[in-house]
Design an enzyme around this catalytic site. Structure first.
Site, PDB file in Angstrom:
ATOM      1  N   MET A  17      -5.110 -51.927 -12.948  1.00  0.00           N
ATOM      2  CA  MET A  17      -3.880 -51.452 -13.594  1.00  0.00           C
ATOM      3  C   MET A  17      -2.933 -50.792 -12.608  1.00  0.00           C
ATOM      4  SD  MET A  17      -5.317 -50.224 -17.251  1.00  0.00           S
ATOM      5  CE  MET A  17      -6.933 -49.580 -16.899  1.00  0.00           C
ATOM      6  N   ASP A  36      -4.378 -45.848  -1.784  1.00  0.00           N
ATOM      7  CA  ASP A  36      -5.750 -46.200  -2.184  1.00  0.00           C
ATOM      8  C   ASP A  36      -6.675 -46.055  -0.987  1.00  0.00           C
ATOM      9  OD1 ASP A  36      -8.096 -47.836  -3.247  1.00  0.00           O
ATOM     10  OD2 ASP A  36      -6.650 -48.228  -4.837  1.00  0.00           O
ATOM     11  N   ASP A  62      -7.753 -40.838  -0.182  1.00  0.00           N
ATOM     12  CA  ASP A  62      -8.937 -40.510  -0.985  1.00  0.00           C
ATOM     13  C   ASP A  62      -8.499 -39.364  -1.881  1.00  0.00           C
ATOM     14  OD1 ASP A  62     -11.209 -39.464  -2.117  1.00  0.00           O
ATOM     15  OD2 ASP A  62     -12.367 -39.393  -0.266  1.00  0.00           O
ATOM     16  N   VAL A  63      -8.439 -39.616  -3.183  1.00  0.00           N
ATOM     17  CA  VAL A  63      -7.840 -38.616  -4.086  1.00  0.00           C
ATOM     18  C   VAL A  63      -8.615 -37.306  -4.143  1.00  0.00           C
ATOM     19  CG1 VAL A  63      -6.629 -40.270  -5.568  1.00  0.00           C
ATOM     20  CG2 VAL A  63      -8.985 -39.581  -6.145  1.00  0.00           C
ATOM     21  N   ASN A  89      -3.585 -42.739 -11.101  1.00  0.00           N
ATOM     22  CA  ASN A  89      -4.296 -43.859 -11.714  1.00  0.00           C
ATOM     23  C   ASN A  89      -5.709 -44.065 -11.163  1.00  0.00           C
ATOM     24  OD1 ASN A  89      -4.477 -46.804 -12.883  1.00  0.00           O
ATOM     25  ND2 ASN A  89      -4.752 -46.997 -10.669  1.00  0.00           N
ATOM     26  N   TYR A 155     -17.679 -39.055 -17.357  1.00  0.00           N
ATOM     27  CA  TYR A 155     -16.455 -39.869 -17.459  1.00  0.00           C
ATOM     28  C   TYR A 155     -15.590 -39.346 -18.596  1.00  0.00           C
ATOM     29  CZ  TYR A 155     -13.285 -43.863 -17.613  1.00  0.00           C
ATOM     30  OH  TYR A 155     -12.150 -44.651 -17.591  1.00  0.00           O
ATOM     31  N   LYS A 159     -11.914 -37.558 -18.346  1.00  0.00           N
ATOM     32  CA  LYS A 159     -10.719 -38.123 -18.994  1.00  0.00           C
ATOM     33  C   LYS A 159     -10.160 -37.157 -20.039  1.00  0.00           C
ATOM     34  CE  LYS A 159     -10.401 -41.811 -16.558  1.00  0.00           C
ATOM     35  NZ  LYS A 159      -9.261 -41.969 -15.642  1.00  0.00           N
ATOM     36  N   THR A 193     -15.916 -50.429 -10.681  1.00  0.00           N
ATOM     37  CA  THR A 193     -17.136 -49.630 -10.740  1.00  0.00           C
ATOM     38  C   THR A 193     -17.825 -49.684 -12.105  1.00  0.00           C
ATOM     39  OG1 THR A 193     -15.602 -47.792 -11.105  1.00  0.00           O
ATOM     40  CG2 THR A 193     -16.559 -47.989  -8.907  1.00  0.00           C
TER      41      THR A 193
HETATM   42  P1  NAD Z   1     -10.165 -50.451 -10.855  1.00  0.00           P
HETATM   43  O1  NAD Z   1     -11.563 -50.133 -10.503  1.00  0.00           O
HETATM   44  O2  NAD Z   1      -9.733 -51.871 -10.881  1.00  0.00           O
HETATM   45  O3  NAD Z   1      -9.138 -49.656  -9.918  1.00  0.00           O
HETATM   46  C1  NAD Z   1      -9.337 -48.314  -9.568  1.00  0.00           C
HETATM   47  C2  NAD Z   1      -8.722 -48.082  -8.203  1.00  0.00           C
HETATM   48  O4  NAD Z   1      -8.944 -46.698  -7.862  1.00  0.00           O
HETATM   49  C3  NAD Z   1      -9.357 -48.929  -7.098  1.00  0.00           C
HETATM   50  O5  NAD Z   1      -8.358 -49.561  -6.336  1.00  0.00           O
HETATM   51  C4  NAD Z   1     -10.133 -47.917  -6.281  1.00  0.00           C
HETATM   52  O6  NAD Z   1     -10.232 -48.239  -4.902  1.00  0.00           O
HETATM   53  C5  NAD Z   1      -9.318 -46.663  -6.509  1.00  0.00           C
HETATM   54  N1  NAD Z   1     -10.094 -45.454  -6.225  1.00  0.00           N
HETATM   55  C6  NAD Z   1     -11.338 -45.134  -6.671  1.00  0.00           C
HETATM   56  N2  NAD Z   1     -11.733 -43.976  -6.139  1.00  0.00           N
HETATM   57  C7  NAD Z   1     -10.733 -43.558  -5.329  1.00  0.00           C
HETATM   58  C8  NAD Z   1     -10.528 -42.419  -4.500  1.00  0.00           C
HETATM   59  N3  NAD Z   1     -11.478 -41.472  -4.357  1.00  0.00           N
HETATM   60  N4  NAD Z   1      -9.370 -42.303  -3.844  1.00  0.00           N
HETATM   61  C9  NAD Z   1      -8.405 -43.252  -3.946  1.00  0.00           C
HETATM   62  N5  NAD Z   1      -8.537 -44.348  -4.706  1.00  0.00           N
HETATM   63  C10 NAD Z   1      -9.688 -44.494  -5.386  1.00  0.00           C
HETATM   64  O7  NAD Z   1      -9.928 -49.742 -12.285  1.00  0.00           O
HETATM   65  P2  NAD Z   1      -8.769 -49.922 -13.395  1.00  0.00           P
HETATM   66  O8  NAD Z   1      -9.387 -50.625 -14.545  1.00  0.00           O
HETATM   67  O9  NAD Z   1      -7.529 -50.439 -12.813  1.00  0.00           O
HETATM   68  O10 NAD Z   1      -8.602 -48.390 -13.806  1.00  0.00           O
HETATM   69  C11 NAD Z   1      -7.437 -47.638 -13.502  1.00  0.00           C
HETATM   70  C12 NAD Z   1      -7.472 -46.330 -14.287  1.00  0.00           C
HETATM   71  O11 NAD Z   1      -7.514 -46.605 -15.694  1.00  0.00           O
HETATM   72  C13 NAD Z   1      -8.703 -45.467 -13.998  1.00  0.00           C
HETATM   73  O12 NAD Z   1      -8.332 -44.108 -13.976  1.00  0.00           O
HETATM   74  C14 NAD Z   1      -9.618 -45.741 -15.185  1.00  0.00           C
HETATM   75  O13 NAD Z   1     -10.516 -44.693 -15.430  1.00  0.00           O
HETATM   76  C15 NAD Z   1      -8.610 -45.935 -16.296  1.00  0.00           C
HETATM   77  N6  NAD Z   1      -9.108 -46.755 -17.420  1.00  0.00           N
HETATM   78  C16 NAD Z   1      -9.687 -47.976 -17.214  1.00  0.00           C
HETATM   79  C17 NAD Z   1     -10.133 -48.718 -18.300  1.00  0.00           C
HETATM   80  C18 NAD Z   1     -10.779 -50.073 -18.120  1.00  0.00           C
HETATM   81  O14 NAD Z   1     -11.483 -50.502 -19.039  1.00  0.00           O
HETATM   82  N7  NAD Z   1     -10.565 -50.778 -17.040  1.00  0.00           N
HETATM   83  C19 NAD Z   1      -9.995 -48.207 -19.590  1.00  0.00           C
HETATM   84  C20 NAD Z   1      -9.421 -46.957 -19.760  1.00  0.00           C
HETATM   85  C21 NAD Z   1      -8.974 -46.239 -18.669  1.00  0.00           C
END
Ligand code: NAD
Length: 250
Positions: A17, A36, A62-63, A89, A155, A159, A193
């Site tokens: 996203m 990222d 690294d956040v 994000n 988690y 959130k 993950t």
């Molecule tokens: P994704 O795993 O595809 O992307 C997450 C990104 O965060 C990756 O590029 C990763 O490298 C980066 N990241 C992880 N740890 C990091 C760190 N310490 N420092 C910097 N970057 C880091 O996941 P997504 O599905 O795109 O999720 C995006 C957001 O939406 C997240 O916060 C997730 O919790 C939330 N979300 C996801 C879902 C789902 O089902 N995919 C549903 C609800 C909420």
């Protein structure tokens, strides 16, 4: 263009996203910082935006590191002159943890999904105050509003923290012209993950709780983030926007 002249940092923009949001922001005229830990994937997103006549640059982040956040915000302001938008994000899933009572998993989830959002918010606020305001959009989840059977509680707790951290930001910094809102995706393409929630059988079961009877698409979340980030949402702050096919309405 809906973000013409705006400067935006998106954490976790190398994937999912975050990448969809970065591409969308680029099309809408923003200067996009793709931040990222994944350098190769992140650079590709930034290069694609530039190839499509947008403006973007990749920065390593690294956040969980305060020094990283300070560098990324400082470098953004040095490069583009200001910071208007932060999308917190980046995140990690809790559904790959087999022991639901694992303490280390709790620490890791709260570090990335909780501390990471606080640090980004802190350093964005310091920059936004100097330029008269800005918009912060935080990625929470349906998991920020409910408990879940197969996901580590760290988690959901992280959130939930994002949900109320967002409201505190809105209340405490509204007078500085800073808006803060949270977006709550539901059943989306699995995270990098994800564990149990990437299993097709588990996903089919989860779909039964979704009134629209389908998973969401990353662009549908990017659309919601775009709206809240833009001046179209100029009187919206402290709000939570569910992008979940109706899941939380049931
Ligand atoms: P994704 O795993 O595809 O992307 C997450 C990104 O965060 C990756 O590029 C990763 O490298 C980066 N990241 C992880 N740890 C990091 C760190 N310490 N420092 C910097 N970057 C880091 O996941 P997504 O599905 O795109 O999720 C995006 C957001 O939406 C997240 O916060 C997730 O919790 C939330 N979300 C996801 C879902 C789902 O089902 N995919 C549903 C609800 C909420």
């Amino acid at each position: 263009m809906r973000l013409a002249g705006k400067v935006a940092i998106i954490s976790g923009a190398a994937s999912g996203m975050g990448a969809a949001t970065a591409r969308r922001f680029g099309k809408e005229g923003a200067n996009v910082v793709v931040a990222d830990m994944l350098e190769h994937e992140g650079k590709k997103v930034a290069n694609d935006i530039v190839a499509a006549n947008g403006a973007a640059t990749f920065m390593t982040l690294d956040v969980t590191s305060e020094a990283d956040w300070k560098r990324v915000v400082d470098d953004t302001v040095a490069l583009y002159g200001k910071l208007d938008i932060l999308v917190n994000n980046a995140g990690i899933s809790g559904s790959a943890v087999s022991d639901l009572l694992d303490t280390e998993a709790w620490d890791r989830l709260l570090a990335v999904n909780g501390r990471g959002v606080f640090l980004g918010t802190k350093h964005a606020i310091l920059a936004m105050k100097k330029s008269g305001g800005g918009s912060i959009v935080n990625l929470s989840s349906i998991s920020g509003n409910t408990g879940q059977a197969i996901t580590h509680m760290g988690y959901n707790a992280s959130k939930g923290a994002v949900r109320t951290l967002t409201k505190s930001t809105a209340v405490q910094f509204g007078a500085d012209g800073i808006r803060a809102n949270s977006v709550h995706p539901g059943l989306m393409p699995p995270m990098r993950t994800s564990g149990a929630t990437a299993d097709p059988a588990v996903r089919a079961k989860m779909l039964q709780g979704v009134p629209l009877r389908r998973a969401g698409e990353v662009d549908e979340v990017a659309n919601a983030i775009l709206f809240l980030a833009s001046d179209e949402a100029s009187y919206i702050t402290g709000a939570e926007l569910w992008v979940d096919g109706g899941y939380l309405a049931t």
